[in-house]
Design an enzyme around this catalytic site. Sequence first.
Site, PDB file in Angstrom:
ATOM      1  N   HIS A   1     -44.290  39.227   3.302  1.00  0.00           N
ATOM      2  CA  HIS A   1     -43.278  40.120   3.335  1.00  0.00           C
ATOM      3  C   HIS A   1     -44.111  41.367   3.740  1.00  0.00           C
ATOM      4  CE1 HIS A   1     -39.403  41.865   1.486  1.00  0.00           C
ATOM      5  NE2 HIS A   1     -39.842  42.812   2.363  1.00  0.00           N
TER       6      HIS A   1
ATOM      7  N   ARG B   1     -34.150  38.982   4.863  1.00  0.00           N
ATOM      8  CA  ARG B   1     -34.169  38.779   3.399  1.00  0.00           C
ATOM      9  C   ARG B   1     -34.246  37.051   2.978  1.00  0.00           C
ATOM     10  NH1 ARG B   1     -35.765  43.189   3.277  1.00  0.00           N
ATOM     11  NH2 ARG B   1     -35.044  44.998   1.871  1.00  0.00           N
TER      12      ARG B   1
ATOM     13  N   GLU C   1     -39.953  36.885  -4.987  1.00  0.00           N
ATOM     14  CA  GLU C   1     -41.086  37.520  -4.430  1.00  0.00           C
ATOM     15  C   GLU C   1     -41.848  38.270  -5.601  1.00  0.00           C
ATOM     16  OE1 GLU C   1     -39.744  38.068   0.260  1.00  0.00           O
ATOM     17  OE2 GLU C   1     -39.973  39.858  -1.200  1.00  0.00           O
TER      18      GLU C   1
END
Length: 315
Positions: A282, A232, A261
Site C-alpha cells: 500500500h 482498494r 491491512e
Amino acid sequence: MNIAILDTQTFGDVDLSLFDRFGQVAHYQTTSAIQLVSRLQQVEVVITNKVVLDANTLAQAPQLKLICVAATGSNNIDLSAAEQLGITVCNVAGYSTASVVQHTFTLLGNLLGNQHRYIQDCRAGLWQQSQMFCRLDYAITELAGKQFMIYGYGSLGQAVAKVASAFGANVVISERKGASVVREGRVAFYDALAQADIVSLHCPLTTESRDLLSHAEFQRMKPSAVLINTARGGIVNEQALADALGDNTIAAAGVDVLSQEPASTDNPLVNYQGDNLLLTPHIAWASQESIKRLLEQIALNIDSFIAGNARNRIV
C-alpha cells in the site's frame, strides 16, 4: 488550540512542524483503541489517517471540533455521529494522483517486461554465464497497441488514461458493472473486460464494487491479460485472483492493496509464490511529494476552519 495527530507513523519520516502555528500539537506514532479516548480529552482538532473514530469515542471527546482525515476515504469516521455532535470532518483529495499513476505504471512495466525476474537473475549471476550479450529468458511485451481498460474514471483514472495513451495504448473506459445504460464514450463492463490486455482499477470500495473481479470475471479475461490494482483490496476477490494466476487464467497482476491491512499471514496473495504477481505494501500514494501535499492540504483545512469556512468538508 490543542491538536492531536494520532498516527504519525503513516506519514513516514517527515517534518510535521507546519502544524505548530496552530497551538499545542501532540504527536503519537500510533494510537490503540485503549489509548484513544484519553488522548482526545482536551483536543479541539484531531488528525487521523486510519485510526477509527466511532460514535462511542466521539461522544467522549467533549472539546473536539474538527476531524482532519489524512486521506480521501473517511470510512474510519462515524460521520453520522460527528454530524450529530456538531463536529466538522474534512478530508483531502487529489494529493496522491501523480504518485499513484507512477506506481501503476511501475508495476505494469515490470510485469510486461519481466524486469523483476531479470533483476533476480542478474543478482544470481546468470548474466555472467550468458553465451551472448543479453538474456532473453522471459517474454517482453510493449504497452503500445494494447487495450487498456480503466475501471473508475475519476481524476486518477483520467490521469492513468493520459499516460497509457502516451505509451500508445488504446484506452477503454469501462461502464459500471451491472449498469443498465452504457454512457457515451464507455464500454459495457463485461465487453471491456473481454477485450482488455490490461485492467487498471481506480474506483472506491463500495457495496457495488466489492468483489468486482472474482472467479467468473477472471474466466472472461484473456489468458494474456494483466491486472493492476492500486485502488482498494476488497475490489478484487483475493482467492479468485490467486487461483487465476496459479492456473494461468490471466497472465499477471500487480497489487498494492489488500482487503485486510496490514496483510494477514493467511492472505492467498501474500502466500502466492508465482513470478506473475507483484505485491507492494500500500505504497502507491506515498511519494515524498505526495505526503508533503497531503500535510499542506490538512493545514489549509485547519486554516479554513479557523476562518469560519469549511474547506473539503464532508460533514
